[in-house]
Each structure stands twice: as C-alpha cells, then as structure tokens.
Design a protein around this motif. Sequence first.
Motif, PDB file in Angstrom:
ATOM      1  N   LYS A  41       0.858  -1.106   0.017  1.00  0.00           N
ATOM      2  CA  LYS A  41       0.084   0.012  -0.133  1.00  0.00           C
ATOM      3  C   LYS A  41       1.011   1.205   0.192  1.00  0.00           C
ATOM      4  O   LYS A  41       1.893   1.378   0.672  1.00  0.00           O
ATOM      5  N   LYS A  42       0.554   2.176  -0.712  1.00  0.00           N
ATOM      6  CA  LYS A  42       1.199   3.453  -0.726  1.00  0.00           C
ATOM      7  C   LYS A  42       1.176   4.150   0.526  1.00  0.00           C
ATOM      8  O   LYS A  42       0.127   4.401   1.409  1.00  0.00           O
ATOM      9  N   ILE A  43       2.363   4.873   0.874  1.00  0.00           N
ATOM     10  CA  ILE A  43       2.545   5.698   2.151  1.00  0.00           C
ATOM     11  C   ILE A  43       3.573   6.712   1.649  1.00  0.00           C
ATOM     12  O   ILE A  43       4.619   6.379   1.099  1.00  0.00           O
ATOM     13  N   SER A  44       3.279   7.839   2.115  1.00  0.00           N
ATOM     14  CA  SER A  44       4.070   9.125   1.720  1.00  0.00           C
ATOM     15  C   SER A  44       4.723   9.758   2.948  1.00  0.00           C
ATOM     16  O   SER A  44       4.175   9.851   4.051  1.00  0.00           O
ATOM     17  N   ILE A  45       5.731  10.401   2.543  1.00  0.00           N
ATOM     18  CA  ILE A  45       6.567  11.398   3.661  1.00  0.00           C
ATOM     19  C   ILE A  45       6.576  12.679   2.856  1.00  0.00           C
ATOM     20  O   ILE A  45       6.958  12.876   1.621  1.00  0.00           O
ATOM     21  N   THR A  46       6.199  13.708   3.553  1.00  0.00           N
ATOM     22  CA  THR A  46       6.084  15.063   2.832  1.00  0.00           C
ATOM     23  C   THR A  46       7.195  16.070   3.756  1.00  0.00           C
ATOM     24  O   THR A  46       7.211  16.106   4.911  1.00  0.00           O
ATOM     25  N   LEU A  47       8.277  16.498   3.173  1.00  0.00           N
ATOM     26  CA  LEU A  47       9.381  17.264   3.693  1.00  0.00           C
ATOM     27  C   LEU A  47       9.489  18.740   3.116  1.00  0.00           C
ATOM     28  O   LEU A  47       9.361  18.931   2.099  1.00  0.00           O
ATOM     29  N   GLY A  48       9.326  19.513   4.313  1.00  0.00           N
ATOM     30  CA  GLY A  48       9.375  20.837   4.091  1.00  0.00           C
ATOM     31  C   GLY A  48      10.938  21.504   3.557  1.00  0.00           C
ATOM     32  O   GLY A  48      11.937  20.762   4.153  1.00  0.00           O
ATOM     33  N   ASP A  49      11.163  22.365   3.333  1.00  0.00           N
ATOM     34  CA  ASP A  49      12.497  23.106   2.923  1.00  0.00           C
ATOM     35  C   ASP A  49      13.260  22.006   2.175  1.00  0.00           C
ATOM     36  O   ASP A  49      14.619  22.012   2.651  1.00  0.00           O
TER      37      ASP A  49
END
Length: 90
Positions: A19-27
Amino acid sequence: MMAKTTKTMKLTFLNGEKKKISITLGDAVDNLTADQVRGAMNTIAEADAFEKDGVAYYHTPQSAAYIERTVTDIFNDSAESAVELAAKQD
C-alpha cells in the motif's frame, strides 16, 4: 494581494503490504537528482526503522516529486493572513 509559494518534496513508498505511504518534507534542497533522492529513499527503506503491527512503513521506494503550492490572499482581516498560516502548515 499577497502571495506565498512554498515547495516541499513528497516521497512515496510501498509499505510491506504493497500500500502507498508518503513522507512530505518541507524545505527540501532544490535540484536533487533522481539518483540522490532514490539513494536517500533506499537508506530509509533499508533502515527498517518504521513499522506498525509488524508491517514495514517505508518498504519499497516508488516515487519522489517536488510539490509547489501558491497561496494568494484576496482579503484577510485576521491578525495572520492565509499566506502566513499556509506557510506554517508546510
């Protein structure tokens, strides 16, 4: 009108159950190559440090993308504009 553009990086993996899982990183650093990002994602996957109920969260790197978002105030009578609030969310 005031506009604020933010840029984040979204890393998408398949977990141990595909199953898809994401990490979102700022900067995130601009202009990273596919090899650089893939290498970092492989390091995360190989660390096997994140799981829930015995299922690895970040098992297989699938994709990476820069996401740009622009917020433009039309009007705002509050102490903080929508632009400032949006910047805090990223």
